[in-house]
Design an enzyme around this catalytic site. Structure first.
Site, mmCIF file in Angstrom:
data_model
loop_
_atom_site.group_PDB
_atom_site.id
_atom_site.type_symbol
_atom_site.label_atom_id
_atom_site.label_comp_id
_atom_site.label_asym_id
_atom_site.label_seq_id
_atom_site.Cartn_x
_atom_site.Cartn_y
_atom_site.Cartn_z
ATOM 1 N N MET A 70 10.983 -95.772 30.397
ATOM 2 C CA MET A 70 10.398 -94.598 29.589
ATOM 3 C C MET A 70 10.793 -93.134 30.122
ATOM 4 O O MET A 70 10.162 -92.548 29.865
ATOM 5 C CB MET A 70 8.785 -94.808 29.818
ATOM 6 C CG MET A 70 8.213 -96.061 29.163
ATOM 7 S SD MET A 70 6.375 -95.973 28.689
ATOM 8 C CE MET A 70 5.819 -95.298 30.188
ATOM 9 N N GLY A 71 11.974 -93.291 30.620
ATOM 10 C CA GLY A 71 12.469 -92.456 31.302
ATOM 11 C C GLY A 71 11.778 -91.734 32.231
ATOM 12 O O GLY A 71 11.236 -92.561 33.024
ATOM 13 N N HIS B 33 14.618 -96.806 39.336
ATOM 14 C CA HIS B 33 15.150 -96.922 38.053
ATOM 15 C C HIS B 33 16.672 -97.198 38.542
ATOM 16 O O HIS B 33 17.367 -97.997 37.948
ATOM 17 C CB HIS B 33 15.131 -96.021 36.850
ATOM 18 C CG HIS B 33 13.681 -95.571 36.461
ATOM 19 N ND1 HIS B 33 13.010 -94.423 36.818
ATOM 20 C CD2 HIS B 33 12.812 -96.446 35.705
ATOM 21 C CE1 HIS B 33 11.708 -94.760 36.127
ATOM 22 N NE2 HIS B 33 11.872 -95.705 35.553
ATOM 23 N N GLN C 17 1.597 -98.525 24.312
ATOM 24 C CA GLN C 17 0.908 -99.052 25.685
ATOM 25 C C GLN C 17 0.134 -97.808 26.292
ATOM 26 O O GLN C 17 -0.285 -97.979 27.306
ATOM 27 C CB GLN C 17 2.004 -99.471 26.492
ATOM 28 C CG GLN C 17 3.099 -98.347 26.880
ATOM 29 C CD GLN C 17 4.363 -98.920 27.896
ATOM 30 O OE1 GLN C 17 4.937 -99.496 27.170
ATOM 31 N NE2 GLN C 17 3.979 -98.823 29.057
ATOM 32 N N LEU D 32 7.545 -95.100 44.283
ATOM 33 C CA LEU D 32 8.169 -94.255 43.329
ATOM 34 C C LEU D 32 7.807 -94.433 41.956
ATOM 35 O O LEU D 32 7.660 -95.597 41.757
ATOM 36 C CB LEU D 32 9.490 -94.128 43.317
ATOM 37 C CG LEU D 32 10.412 -93.873 44.369
ATOM 38 C CD1 LEU D 32 11.910 -93.444 44.217
ATOM 39 C CD2 LEU D 32 9.819 -92.502 45.166
#
Ligand code: PAF
Length: 299
Positions: free
Chosen positions: A36-37, A43, A67, A190
């Protein structure tokens, strides 16, 4: 297609399908990292793992409205697009898929994927439609990208268990790989939502990983009373005035069934509100493994 030569940002489903079909025709394996950026080192570690499995790494960036419940943080969810694209480029991602909400949820969208049992428990009890939104968007992304492999973080433990089950139940031909949680030096996992924490909340949030460490020490040490371990962790969390625990659970890592007795492999899952920010974290315990803990020392 190599990282140095190609960096494509694609917004249209049809174009992505064309590019992927061409890569596949050239014999390339496709790997996908749905996101989701608001990308962080967690990531980036998923991109790196995907690179080991695939010739073409596709990152999807899509803040999936279905969501989020009405009272959740959809509108304030961080969307640092330029920084995200730079991070993808630097990480050697070849393709970023950046669809619009309208293209993924056209008018009269009416088809949902629900992984019954696994979405009803833990996060699902507190966020009733959350996993229906996750399963639906992940299956849509798999149908569009058609990856050979897809990497997800262990940090969202219930999510990866549910996606594994969906892929198995619906015969989706993709290998699901779960990658270790990346933590700050003080143990905080994180998360894009860490950005919401003020300095005092940020300090208090370390209690989540300390709670997991406490559970790990006690369960590995052979404490037979799982309920007591859960309560010890809950008390540790609740002792931080800014932290309000939602649940502490000790479960089977595959079925997520709650455990009353320790077993050889267990997952400890917890969720807490830190100020107004909801955080989750977890650890896997294998009592027969001598691997050192990936959590911070403590409690
Ligand atoms: O973990 C996330 O970022 C999201 O839940 C996912 C898997 C990209 C689906 O929107």
């Amino acid at each position: 297609m190599s990282a140095a030569e190609h960096f494509l940002v694609i917004t249209q489903i049809a174009e992505l399908r064309r590019v992927i079909a061409a890569a596949r025709k050239d014999g390339h394996r496709i790997g996908c990292v749905p996101t989701m950026g608001a990308l962080h080192a967690g990531h980036i570690s998923l991109f790196a793992r995907t690179r080991q499995l695939a010739d073409v790494v596709v990152a999807t960036i899509f803040v999936n409205p279905s969501q989020f419940a009405a009272n959740e943080d959809l509108s304030r969810y961080p969307r640092p697009l330029e920084a995200d694209l730079n991070a993808c480029r630097e990480a050697g991602v070849e393709i970023v898929f950046l669809p619009s909400v309208e293209s993924l949820y056209p008018p009269a969208f009416d088809t949902w994927v629900k992984v019954e049992g696994l979405s009803a428990t833990l996060e699902g009890e507190i966020r009733p439609d959350h996993f229906r939104g996750v399963a639906t968007i992940v299956l849509k992304l798999f149908n569009i990208v058609q990856p050979d492999s897809a990497c997800f973080g262990q940090k969202d433990f219930q999510q990866q268990a549910l996606i594994r089950r969906m892929v198995r139940d619906l015969d989706v031909p993709v290998q699901i790989v779960t990658c270790p949680t990346i933590r700050e030096a003080d143990g905080l996992a994180l998360s894009s939502r860490n950005a919401y924490l003020n300095p005092a909340e940020r300090r208090a949030a370390t209690v989540l990983s300390r709670g997991l460490r406490l559970a790990e020490v006690q369960l590995r040490g052979g404490n037979p009373d799982v309920a007591a371990v859960r309560e010890n962790v809950r008390l540790l969390l609740a002792a931080e005035s800014l932290v309000h625990p939602d649940y502490v659970a000790v479960v089977d890592p595959d079925s997520l069934a709650p455990l009353e007795q320790p077993q050889s492999r267990m997952a400890v899952l917890l969720a807490a509100r830190v100020g107004s920010t909801r955080l989750i974290d977890n650890c896997l315990i294998d009592r027969h493994s001598s691997e050192p803990s990936t959590l911070v020392p403590g409690p």
